[in-house]
Design a protein around this motif. Structure first.
Motif, PDB file in Angstrom:
ATOM      1  N   LEU A 140       0.804  -0.933  -0.054  1.00 26.99           N
ATOM      2  CA  LEU A 140       0.429  -0.070  -0.040  1.00 26.99           C
ATOM      3  C   LEU A 140       1.345   1.624   0.025  1.00 26.99           C
ATOM      4  N   LEU A 141       2.132   1.004   0.112  1.00 28.01           N
ATOM      5  CA  LEU A 141       3.211   2.682   1.123  1.00 28.01           C
ATOM      6  C   LEU A 141       4.223   1.825   0.503  1.00 28.01           C
ATOM      7  N   THR A 142       5.033   2.780  -0.623  1.00 29.21           N
ATOM      8  CA  THR A 142       6.713   2.841  -0.065  1.00 29.21           C
ATOM      9  C   THR A 142       7.545   3.852   1.157  1.00 29.21           C
ATOM     10  N   ILE A 143       7.753   3.028   1.817  1.00 29.56           N
ATOM     11  CA  ILE A 143       8.487   3.279   2.458  1.00 29.56           C
ATOM     12  C   ILE A 143       9.700   4.276   2.165  1.00 29.56           C
ATOM     13  N   VAL A 144       9.421   4.451   3.694  1.00 31.20           N
ATOM     14  CA  VAL A 144      10.862   5.768   3.835  1.00 31.20           C
ATOM     15  C   VAL A 144      11.806   5.364   4.880  1.00 31.20           C
ATOM     16  N   THR A 145      13.083   5.044   4.779  1.00 34.69           N
ATOM     17  CA  THR A 145      13.558   3.798   5.712  1.00 34.69           C
ATOM     18  C   THR A 145      14.154   4.856   6.590  1.00 34.69           C
ATOM     19  N   ALA A 146      14.112   3.517   7.734  1.00 31.52           N
ATOM     20  CA  ALA A 146      13.619   3.615   9.270  1.00 31.52           C
ATOM     21  C   ALA A 146      14.403   4.060   9.840  1.00 31.52           C
ATOM     22  N   ASP A 147      15.790   4.756   9.338  1.00 31.45           N
ATOM     23  CA  ASP A 147      16.889   4.831  10.458  1.00 31.45           C
ATOM     24  C   ASP A 147      16.883   6.690  10.307  1.00 31.45           C
ATOM     25  N   LEU A 148      15.702   7.331   9.413  1.00 29.14           N
ATOM     26  CA  LEU A 148      15.159   8.508   9.934  1.00 29.14           C
ATOM     27  C   LEU A 148      14.228   8.899  11.007  1.00 29.14           C
ATOM     28  N   LEU A 149      13.859   7.639  11.872  1.00 30.98           N
ATOM     29  CA  LEU A 149      13.166   7.027  13.470  1.00 30.98           C
ATOM     30  C   LEU A 149      14.335   7.989  13.822  1.00 30.98           C
ATOM     31  N   GLN A 150      13.497   9.084  14.736  1.00 34.64           N
ATOM     32  CA  GLN A 150      14.403   9.257  16.259  1.00 34.64           C
ATOM     33  C   GLN A 150      13.448   9.595  17.370  1.00 34.64           C
ATOM     34  N   PRO A 151      13.545   9.026  17.917  1.00 28.08           N
ATOM     35  CA  PRO A 151      13.240   9.112  19.343  1.00 28.08           C
ATOM     36  C   PRO A 151      13.701  10.254  20.316  1.00 28.08           C
ATOM     37  N   VAL A 152      12.792  10.523  20.676  1.00 24.75           N
ATOM     38  CA  VAL A 152      13.146  11.974  21.597  1.00 24.75           C
ATOM     39  C   VAL A 152      13.028  11.743  22.767  1.00 24.75           C
ATOM     40  N   ASP A 153      12.408  13.674  23.747  1.00 26.66           N
ATOM     41  CA  ASP A 153      12.010  13.224  25.312  1.00 26.66           C
ATOM     42  C   ASP A 153      11.128  14.759  24.463  1.00 26.66           C
ATOM     43  N   ARG A 154      10.023  15.032  24.926  1.00 29.41           N
ATOM     44  CA  ARG A 154       9.065  16.437  25.646  1.00 29.41           C
ATOM     45  C   ARG A 154       9.885  17.355  24.455  1.00 29.41           C
ATOM     46  N   ARG A 155      11.263  18.361  25.617  1.00 29.99           N
ATOM     47  CA  ARG A 155      11.747  19.410  25.085  1.00 29.99           C
ATOM     48  C   ARG A 155      12.247  19.248  24.047  1.00 29.99           C
ATOM     49  N   THR A 156      12.752  18.219  23.566  1.00 25.93           N
ATOM     50  CA  THR A 156      13.439  17.846  21.905  1.00 25.93           C
ATOM     51  C   THR A 156      12.347  18.094  21.436  1.00 25.93           C
ATOM     52  N   TRP A 157      11.661  17.622  21.485  1.00 26.74           N
ATOM     53  CA  TRP A 157       9.909  17.409  20.173  1.00 26.74           C
ATOM     54  C   TRP A 157       9.833  19.096  19.990  1.00 26.74           C
ATOM     55  N   ALA A 158       9.754  19.503  20.990  1.00 31.80           N
ATOM     56  CA  ALA A 158       9.484  20.721  20.848  1.00 31.80           C
ATOM     57  C   ALA A 158      10.222  21.713  20.098  1.00 31.80           C
ATOM     58  N   GLU A 159      11.436  22.014  20.576  1.00 31.90           N
ATOM     59  CA  GLU A 159      12.556  22.608  19.822  1.00 31.90           C
ATOM     60  C   GLU A 159      12.725  22.250  18.417  1.00 31.90           C
ATOM     61  N   LEU A 160      12.587  21.117  17.940  1.00 34.55           N
ATOM     62  CA  LEU A 160      12.552  20.473  16.923  1.00 34.55           C
ATOM     63  C   LEU A 160      11.418  20.833  15.882  1.00 34.55           C
ATOM     64  N   ASN A 161       9.982  20.934  16.470  1.00 29.50           N
ATOM     65  CA  ASN A 161       9.024  21.677  16.091  1.00 29.50           C
ATOM     66  C   ASN A 161       9.008  22.877  16.062  1.00 29.50           C
ATOM     67  N   GLU A 162       9.774  23.755  16.498  1.00 29.54           N
ATOM     68  CA  GLU A 162       9.611  24.983  16.891  1.00 29.54           C
ATOM     69  C   GLU A 162       8.949  25.533  15.440  1.00 29.54           C
ATOM     70  N   ARG A 163       9.738  25.758  14.177  1.00 27.93           N
ATOM     71  CA  ARG A 163       8.926  26.704  13.494  1.00 27.93           C
ATOM     72  C   ARG A 163       8.698  24.688  11.968  1.00 27.93           C
ATOM     73  N   SER A 164       8.311  24.102  12.442  1.00 32.30           N
ATOM     74  CA  SER A 164       7.505  23.738  11.402  1.00 32.30           C
ATOM     75  C   SER A 164       6.391  23.457  11.497  1.00 32.30           C
ATOM     76  N   PHE A 165       4.940  24.486  12.405  1.00 30.97           N
ATOM     77  CA  PHE A 165       4.310  24.895  12.022  1.00 30.97           C
ATOM     78  C   PHE A 165       4.223  26.874  11.249  1.00 30.97           C
ATOM     79  N   GLU A 166       5.257  26.538  10.703  1.00 30.41           N
ATOM     80  CA  GLU A 166       5.763  28.291   9.976  1.00 30.41           C
ATOM     81  C   GLU A 166       4.358  28.075   9.054  1.00 30.41           C
ATOM     82  N   TRP A 167       4.266  26.878   8.025  1.00 30.28           N
ATOM     83  CA  TRP A 167       3.866  26.813   6.814  1.00 30.28           C
ATOM     84  C   TRP A 167       2.706  27.069   7.037  1.00 30.28           C
ATOM     85  N   PHE A 168       1.671  27.415   7.925  1.00 29.70           N
ATOM     86  CA  PHE A 168       0.326  27.520   8.321  1.00 29.70           C
ATOM     87  C   PHE A 168       0.316  29.294   9.166  1.00 29.70           C
ATOM     88  N   ILE A 169       1.075  29.234  10.640  1.00 32.15           N
ATOM     89  CA  ILE A 169       1.348  30.335  10.827  1.00 32.15           C
ATOM     90  C   ILE A 169       1.465  31.303  10.411  1.00 32.15           C
TER      91      ILE A 169
END
Length: 366
Positions: free
Chosen positions: A62-91
């Protein structure tokens, strides 16, 4: 949220653009809190499970996958830092929309205040989301531009414990969902499709800017301004957002189709490896239906909530397309903004097919 941040609010009002990202960063950091400790062995287990998830998803066809090497386990603070500007496209378009609607004395007021409002709401949204989301697949509106499949490990572990679920099964389910979600967004044109449909909706949003004047006149200090933006509705409640219902249904249909498609992929990929899958899905649905501040992306920005129950309808649509017209029919879901099912079409696969006309597919409407 510490008083010191909002005591400095007016010092941070200066912004070179429509969004005061510096202020947003300060707000976000005050909400997120300290980093969580993740045991290395747990991170390694998630990485191993991602490799297994990759193989299982690829096997569904059903879906061609992107390699799982890109999986990134993080804590909450790291998630926020990674995504601080990830919603800029609609903000950013939303902030520009507010500024464009201001005229007369309000235009002068929106000079410093508009970017501050957008920055504060953005920081509040990401900060609170960091305490709620299990990963990038759990944000409502997608965080675009992220190459990695990010999982918030402390949140996933807490989810399994809270709902008394088998931790190993929940970990594999999360890895499956992260890889499938990232792989879907990585399909050529899908992120552009999301951006196009949501921005078209944002362009239909109307604000009652006089409410901002009334709120400012009644505010007794910076903390009052914080209070105006700290609820579930945020800017939408403050400025009385209205919008084009048809364009909203398009956004709802898009988000539901993404979730429903991923649901189907996971159900097929899990096979007999996740005997508790129905319980996990029910718990996840229940968790996401609980009210929480800024856990629903655009809902926190303009006061809207999307019906996540539509994902079940979208999943049935995906199944019907595969059963009646083959796996190749699924590509039409993402071929253009016009082809994406609306919320109303999720329960009408034949009508959607008829509207889109799938080449080389014999459509029997009887």
């Amino acid at each position: 949220m510490s008083d010191s941040i909002f005591d400095k609010l007016f010092e941070l009002f200066q912004s070179s653009g429509p969004v005061n990202w510096q202020l947003g960063n300060e707000v976000m950091k005050s909400i997120v809190g300290e980093p969580d400790l993740i045991e290395p062995r747990v991170s390694e287990e998630y990485l191993d499970l991602a490799g297994a998830a990759e193989l299982k998803i690829q096997g569904t066809g059903l879906l061609t996958i992107v390699t799982a090497d890109l999986l990134q386990p993080v804590d909450r603070r790291t998630w926020a830092e990674l995504n601080e500007r990830s919603f800029e496209w609609f903000i950013l378009p939303l902030a520009q929309r507010m500024s464009a609607m201001a005229d007369g004395p309000m235009a002068a007021m929106m000079g410093p205040l508009g970017p501050a409002l957008a920055g504060m709401q953005s920081g509040t949204m990401v900060g609170f989301m960091s305490h709620r989301v299990l990963g990038q697949f759990d944000t409502g509106l997608p965080a675009l531009g992220q190459k990695n499949a990010v999982l918030v490990i402390p949140a996933i572990e807490a989810f399994a414990e809270e709902y008394e679920l088998d931790a190993r099964e929940v970990r594999f389910w999360a890895a499956l969902r992260a890889v499938a979600y990232r792989s879907l967004l990585a399909k050529p044109g899908v992120e552009d499709l999301v951006r196009t449909i949501v921005v078209e909706f944002l362009e239909s949003v109307e604000f009652d800017m006089s409410r901002l004047t009334d709120a400012a006149a009644g505010a007794g200090g910076a903390m009052d301004l914080e209070g105006l933006l700290s609820g579930d509705a945020g800017i939408g409640q403050l400025l009385g957002a209205t919008y084009d219902t048809a364009k909203l249904k398009k956004v709802q249909g898009l988000l539901a189709t993404i979730e429903g498609f991923v649901d189907v992929v996971i159900a097929d990929a899990a096979d007999d490896m996740l005997p508790s899958l129905p319980r996990i899905v029910d718990a996840h649905t229940l968790r996401r239906s609980e009210p929480g501040q800024a856990d629903d992306g655009i809902g926190a920005m303009i006061g809207l909530r999307f019906d996540r129950g539509l994902a079940a309808d979208a999943g049935r649509l995906v199944r019907e397309l595969v059963e009646n017209w083959g796996v190749e029919s699924l590509d039409q879901l993402w071929s253009s903004a016009e082809s994406v099912p609306t919320a109303d079409e999720l329960t009408d696969s034949v009508g959607w097919v008829a509207r889109n006309y799938l080449p080389d597919i014999d459509i029997d409407l009887d």
